[in-house]
Structures are given as C-alpha cells and as structure tokens.
Write a protein that holds these residues in place. Structure first.
Motif, PDB file in Angstrom:
ATOM      1  N   LEU A  68       0.830  -1.210   0.000  1.00 14.50           N
ATOM      2  CA  LEU A  68       0.000   0.000   0.000  1.00 14.50           C
ATOM      3  C   LEU A  68       0.866   1.262   0.000  1.00 14.50           C
ATOM      4  CD1 LEU A  68      -2.903  -0.976   2.428  1.00 14.50           C
ATOM      5  CD2 LEU A  68      -3.102  -0.502   0.002  1.00 14.50           C
ATOM      6  N   ALA A  69       1.981   1.197   0.740  1.00 16.65           N
ATOM      7  CA  ALA A  69       2.869   2.375   0.803  1.00 16.65           C
ATOM      8  C   ALA A  69       3.381   2.715  -0.604  1.00 16.65           C
ATOM      9  CB  ALA A  69       4.026   2.107   1.756  1.00 16.65           C
ATOM     10  N   ALA A  70       3.662   1.684  -1.402  1.00  9.08           N
ATOM     11  CA  ALA A  70       4.146   1.915  -2.765  1.00  9.08           C
ATOM     12  C   ALA A  70       3.071   2.589  -3.615  1.00  9.08           C
ATOM     13  CB  ALA A  70       4.564   0.587  -3.387  1.00  9.08           C
ATOM     14  N   LYS A  71       1.807   2.444  -3.186  1.00 12.43           N
ATOM     15  CA  LYS A  71       0.711   3.064  -3.941  1.00 12.43           C
ATOM     16  C   LYS A  71       0.290   4.402  -3.333  1.00 12.43           C
ATOM     17  CE  LYS A  71      -1.177  -1.389  -5.367  1.00 12.43           C
ATOM     18  NZ  LYS A  71      -2.234  -2.367  -5.184  1.00 12.43           N
ATOM     19  N   GLY A  72       0.994   4.830  -2.282  1.00 12.86           N
ATOM     20  CA  GLY A  72       0.696   6.148  -1.698  1.00 12.86           C
ATOM     21  C   GLY A  72      -0.162   6.103  -0.443  1.00 12.86           C
ATOM     22  N   VAL A  73      -0.327   4.926   0.144  1.00  6.64           N
ATOM     23  CA  VAL A  73      -1.105   4.832   1.389  1.00  6.64           C
ATOM     24  C   VAL A  73      -0.128   4.568   2.531  1.00  6.64           C
ATOM     25  CG1 VAL A  73      -2.972   3.648   2.604  1.00  6.64           C
ATOM     26  CG2 VAL A  73      -3.046   3.838   0.106  1.00  6.64           C
ATOM     27  N   THR A  74       0.035   5.559   3.408  1.00  7.40           N
ATOM     28  CA  THR A  74       0.966   5.403   4.527  1.00  7.40           C
ATOM     29  C   THR A  74       0.190   5.530   5.842  1.00  7.40           C
ATOM     30  OG1 THR A  74       1.428   7.751   4.355  1.00  7.40           O
ATOM     31  CG2 THR A  74       2.989   6.259   3.279  1.00  7.40           C
ATOM     32  N   ALA A  75       0.882   5.365   6.957  1.00  7.61           N
ATOM     33  CA  ALA A  75       0.178   5.431   8.245  1.00  7.61           C
ATOM     34  C   ALA A  75       0.643   6.633   9.059  1.00  7.61           C
ATOM     35  CB  ALA A  75       0.425   4.149   9.030  1.00  7.61           C
ATOM     36  N   ALA A  76      -0.311   7.219   9.797  1.00  7.74           N
ATOM     37  CA  ALA A  76       0.017   8.281  10.755  1.00  7.74           C
ATOM     38  C   ALA A  76      -0.592   7.848  12.085  1.00  7.74           C
ATOM     39  CB  ALA A  76      -0.600   9.605  10.311  1.00  7.74           C
ATOM     40  N   GLU A  77       0.044   8.267  13.185  1.00 11.23           N
ATOM     41  CA  GLU A  77      -0.505   7.778  14.462  1.00 11.23           C
ATOM     42  C   GLU A  77      -1.810   8.449  14.842  1.00 11.23           C
ATOM     43  OE1 GLU A  77       2.122   7.256  17.673  1.00 11.23           O
ATOM     44  OE2 GLU A  77       3.314   5.828  16.520  1.00 11.23           O
ATOM     45  N   SER A  78      -1.934   9.719  14.448  1.00 11.93           N
ATOM     46  CA  SER A  78      -3.167  10.444  14.777  1.00 11.93           C
ATOM     47  C   SER A  78      -3.337  11.584  13.788  1.00 11.93           C
ATOM     48  CB  SER A  78      -3.076  11.005  16.195  1.00 11.93           C
ATOM     49  OG  SER A  78      -2.038  11.963  16.210  1.00 11.93           O
ATOM     50  N   LEU A  79      -4.460  12.284  13.892  1.00  9.82           N
ATOM     51  CA  LEU A  79      -4.719  13.398  12.964  1.00  9.82           C
ATOM     52  C   LEU A  79      -3.642  14.484  13.071  1.00  9.82           C
ATOM     53  CD1 LEU A  79      -8.588  13.820  13.212  1.00  9.82           C
ATOM     54  CD2 LEU A  79      -7.296  13.253  11.148  1.00  9.82           C
ATOM     55  N   VAL A  80      -3.082  14.649  14.273  1.00  9.49           N
ATOM     56  CA  VAL A  80      -2.051  15.674  14.482  1.00  9.49           C
ATOM     57  C   VAL A  80      -0.857  15.415  13.553  1.00  9.49           C
ATOM     58  CG1 VAL A  80      -0.547  16.718  16.247  1.00  9.49           C
ATOM     59  CG2 VAL A  80      -2.756  15.754  16.913  1.00  9.49           C
ATOM     60  N   GLN A  81      -0.595  14.140  13.292  1.00 10.46           N
ATOM     61  CA  GLN A  81       0.582  13.802  12.485  1.00 10.46           C
ATOM     62  C   GLN A  81       0.304  13.721  10.981  1.00 10.46           C
ATOM     63  OE1 GLN A  81       1.965  10.265  14.318  1.00 10.46           O
ATOM     64  NE2 GLN A  81       2.876  11.368  16.019  1.00 10.46           N
ATOM     65  N   VAL A  82      -0.958  13.906  10.611  1.00 10.06           N
ATOM     66  CA  VAL A  82      -1.285  13.820   9.179  1.00 10.06           C
ATOM     67  C   VAL A  82      -0.713  15.037   8.446  1.00 10.06           C
ATOM     68  CG1 VAL A  82      -3.203  13.867   7.509  1.00 10.06           C
ATOM     69  CG2 VAL A  82      -3.337  12.387   9.525  1.00 10.06           C
ATOM     70  N   ARG A  83       0.082  14.770   7.403  1.00 10.89           N
ATOM     71  CA  ARG A  83       0.722  15.883   6.689  1.00 10.89           C
ATOM     72  C   ARG A  83      -0.030  16.267   5.422  1.00 10.89           C
ATOM     73  NH1 ARG A  83       5.855  12.845   6.028  1.00 10.89           N
ATOM     74  NH2 ARG A  83       4.297  11.252   6.333  1.00 10.89           N
ATOM     75  N   GLY A  84      -0.737  15.268   4.847  1.00 10.37           N
ATOM     76  CA  GLY A  84      -1.464  15.541   3.610  1.00 10.37           C
ATOM     77  C   GLY A  84      -2.895  15.983   3.896  1.00 10.37           C
ATOM     78  N   GLY A  85      -3.749  15.908   2.871  1.00  9.31           N
ATOM     79  CA  GLY A  85      -5.117  16.404   3.018  1.00  9.31           C
ATOM     80  C   GLY A  85      -6.151  15.316   3.252  1.00  9.31           C
ATOM     81  N   THR A  86      -5.733  14.022   3.200  1.00 15.13           N
ATOM     82  CA  THR A  86      -6.714  12.936   3.319  1.00 15.13           C
ATOM     83  C   THR A  86      -6.240  11.895   4.340  1.00 15.13           C
ATOM     84  OG1 THR A  86      -7.220  13.225   0.979  1.00 15.13           O
ATOM     85  CG2 THR A  86      -8.065  11.240   2.019  1.00 15.13           C
ATOM     86  N   ALA A  87      -7.133  11.570   5.271  1.00 17.08           N
ATOM     87  CA  ALA A  87      -6.814  10.536   6.265  1.00 17.08           C
ATOM     88  C   ALA A  87      -7.919   9.491   6.222  1.00 17.08           C
ATOM     89  CB  ALA A  87      -6.717  11.152   7.652  1.00 17.08           C
ATOM     90  N   ALA A  88      -7.594   8.292   6.703  1.00 15.00           N
ATOM     91  CA  ALA A  88      -8.599   7.226   6.687  1.00 15.00           C
ATOM     92  C   ALA A  88      -8.676   6.534   8.039  1.00 15.00           C
ATOM     93  CB  ALA A  88      -8.258   6.201   5.609  1.00 15.00           C
ATOM     94  N   ILE A  89      -9.925   6.257   8.458  1.00 12.31           N
ATOM     95  CA  ILE A  89     -10.144   5.439   9.652  1.00 12.31           C
ATOM     96  C   ILE A  89     -10.038   3.989   9.197  1.00 12.31           C
ATOM     97  CG2 ILE A  89     -11.786   4.836  11.469  1.00 12.31           C
ATOM     98  CD1 ILE A  89     -13.142   7.540  11.023  1.00 12.31           C
ATOM     99  N   THR A  90      -9.312   3.172   9.932  1.00 13.19           N
ATOM    100  CA  THR A  90      -9.131   1.769   9.529  1.00 13.19           C
ATOM    101  C   THR A  90     -10.360   0.944   9.936  1.00 13.19           C
ATOM    102  OG1 THR A  90      -8.128   1.080  11.601  1.00 13.19           O
ATOM    103  CG2 THR A  90      -6.640   1.996   9.935  1.00 13.19           C
ATOM    104  N   ALA A  91     -10.331  -0.352   9.604  1.00 18.86           N
ATOM    105  CA  ALA A  91     -11.466  -1.240   9.902  1.00 18.86           C
ATOM    106  C   ALA A  91     -11.792  -1.279  11.398  1.00 18.86           C
ATOM    107  CB  ALA A  91     -11.147  -2.656   9.419  1.00 18.86           C
TER     108      ALA A  91
END
Ligand code: SF4
Length: 287
Positions: free
Chosen positions: A48-71
């Motif tokens: 997934l990382a190779a396709k542009g999906v990375t992980a952040a620990e919380s919203l505070v650490q999100v650097r881009g404009g889109t975050a996702a809640i996991t399952a």
C-alpha cells in the motif's frame, strides 16, 4: 506430499473491505494516511505504501489532506477534529464494528455502565469506549485492575469483536458472580464477530489430521500468533511464517500432509505464494 489449505483463513470481510477501499483511492492517486496501521501485516503495508497509502498515528501527524479510519474504527470526535484541521476523512470502519459503536452509545445514553470485555489499549476497544462516553470500563480482567468510578448498578456487557466466545462466557460469569448483590440489572449483548473463533476452530480441526502446520501472518499479528498456538496445542509441528521465503525445506522432509492457514490480516496473494512454494517442493493441493 499433500497440501491442505484451511477452509477458513486470511482476510476477514472488514479488513478486505478496508484494504480494497484504500487501493481504490490510491488508484485515483490520492495520497492517504491511515490513522493507525491498516493491518498488522508488513507485506500489505509495504504494497500500500508503494501506492501512496501510509500510516500516521493520529490526525495531528497527518501531513497531507486525506486521512482514513481503519477497519477497527474510532471514537465520535475524529470527524469534528478532521474538519477543524481541514482534513478529508475516509471511513473504512468495518460495518460490524460500526454497529457496536451505536450499541455502546445507546446503552450509555439509556443509563447503563458499559463494560467492554477487551484489550483497553486496542484501537477497536478505545473507539467503542469513546462512543460510550464517560460511563465505560474496558478490561480483560474481572474484577478490573484499575478501580472503577462507575456505580455498576446497571451494567451492559459487550465484547471486543475478536474475543473468543468461551472467554467472554467466563468473563460474564465472573461479572455476574461479583455484581449481583449491587447491580439491579445486567444486560449482555454478544458483539463478538466470530471470524477469529471460526478460523481457530477450522485450524484446530486441520491440525489434527496433518503432520505439519504452516500458519501465515505478520509477526505483530496477535490473531496469527493465537492461530499458531492453537495448532501447536493440537500436538502438531507448527511454524508461524510471514512469507514463502521463510519455509525451511527441512521442515517438509518425511511429511505426507501439510496444513496451511493464515490470520485475518494475511492477504490471499501471500497465502498463494506459500502454496506455490510448497508445490515446488513436490506438494499437491488437495481439493
Ligand atoms: S474481525 Fe469481524 S468485526 Fe473485526 S474487522 Fe473483521 S469482520 Fe469486522
């Protein structure tokens, strides 16, 4: 050498749905940061990382404009927080977990102290607890190690979706034994999803009829470790592997029947690679 693949193995519906959602967004070239790890499997995370999906620990650490809640889901505040930070939120919460959120919320609103049988540090349990608000206690031990401020006069018992039914039953008995003098009402809602129990049952059955078990899944996946323990307890030689490359040909010497299973965070393609490697060693898949 016969290869027998467990009839219940690999991704559960909730994890499959979440991973497919991430892949879909990645195809649209939207960089996404998942809030926590999407799945405890390094091969999936890497792909997934190779396709542009990375992980952040919380919203505070999100650097881009889109975050996702996991399952595993999250508490109700995350939407507002994302809005205030200008972050677009994709919700990949498993629909079963979502239902548990609403059950916890409604029971707390109806005046119950909500007791969740589950690991209080696990993301799913933290999310359910946040939906219940103040009147909540999450624990695997009863009586709980931390002193509860709850009155426990009206108790609602729920479970983390991946706990075993037998363990929940024992927990319920302990709560009933110690609370009935004080509690006026105890309500039990079975919120166990059953996928992990079903996988364990199928693995146990399979382990009893083979002379080697290979259990595939991330080292950090508790669910895969439990599966491997279940197989080993059935008395068969068992190896927990992450990838086909870890198979030691010495394990296969003199073996007639090899069983294969995988945890709920293991994708089909990793399982297929393991089966293909066993075929190269002279194995034949039993239909
Ligand atoms: S184990 Fe069940 S509840 Fe949990 S994510 Fe998978 S399908 Fe959903």
């Amino acid at each position: 050498m016969e290869i027998i693949v467990s009839r219940k193995k690999g991704f559960c519906a909730g994890v499959r749905r979440a991973v497919e959602m991430m892949e879909r967004f990645a195809r649209e070239e939207v960089p996404i940061e998942t809030l926590g790890s999407i799945v405890h499997n390094p091969q999936v995370v890497e792909r997934l990382a190779a396709k542009g999906v990375t992980a952040a620990e919380s919203l505070v650490q999100v650097r881009g404009g889109t975050a996702a809640i996991t399952a595993h889901g999250m508490g109700p505040m995350v939407e507002e927080e994302a809005k205030s930070r200008g972050i677009r939120l994709i919700d990949a919460t498993c629909p079963i977990v979502k239902k548990v959120h609403l059950i916890a919320r409604d029971l707390a609103a109806a005046g119950y102290d909500v007791v969740i049988f589950g690991d209080p540090k696990h993301q799913e349990v933290r999310g359910i607890a946040e939906w219940a608000g103040e009147r909540v206690l999450a624990t695997l031990e009863w009586p709980p190690l931390a002193r509860s401020k709850l009155s426990l006069r009206k108790i609602a018992l729920l479970s983390q979706t991946t706990q075993g039914e037998e363990d929940f039953r024992l927990f319920i008995n302990k709560v009933l034994e110690s609370s009935l003098g004080r509690a006026r009402e105890v309500r039990i809602v079975n919120t166990i999803c059953g996928v992990t129990d079903a996988q364990k049952g199928a693995a146990r059955e399979l382990a009893q009829g083979v002379d080697l078990m290979l259990v595939i899944g991330g080292r950090a996946s508790a669910n895969t470790r439990h599966l491997a323990e279940t197989c080993a307890r059935a008395g068969v030689e068992t190896h927990h592997i992450e990838t086909a490359g870890e198979i030691d040909p010495n394990w296969l010497r003199g073996k007639n029947r090899v069983g294969v299973t995988a945890g709920t965070s293991t994708p089909d393609w990793v399982i297929e690679e393991v089966v293909a490697a066993l075929e190269l060693e002279g194995g034949e898949v039993l239909a």
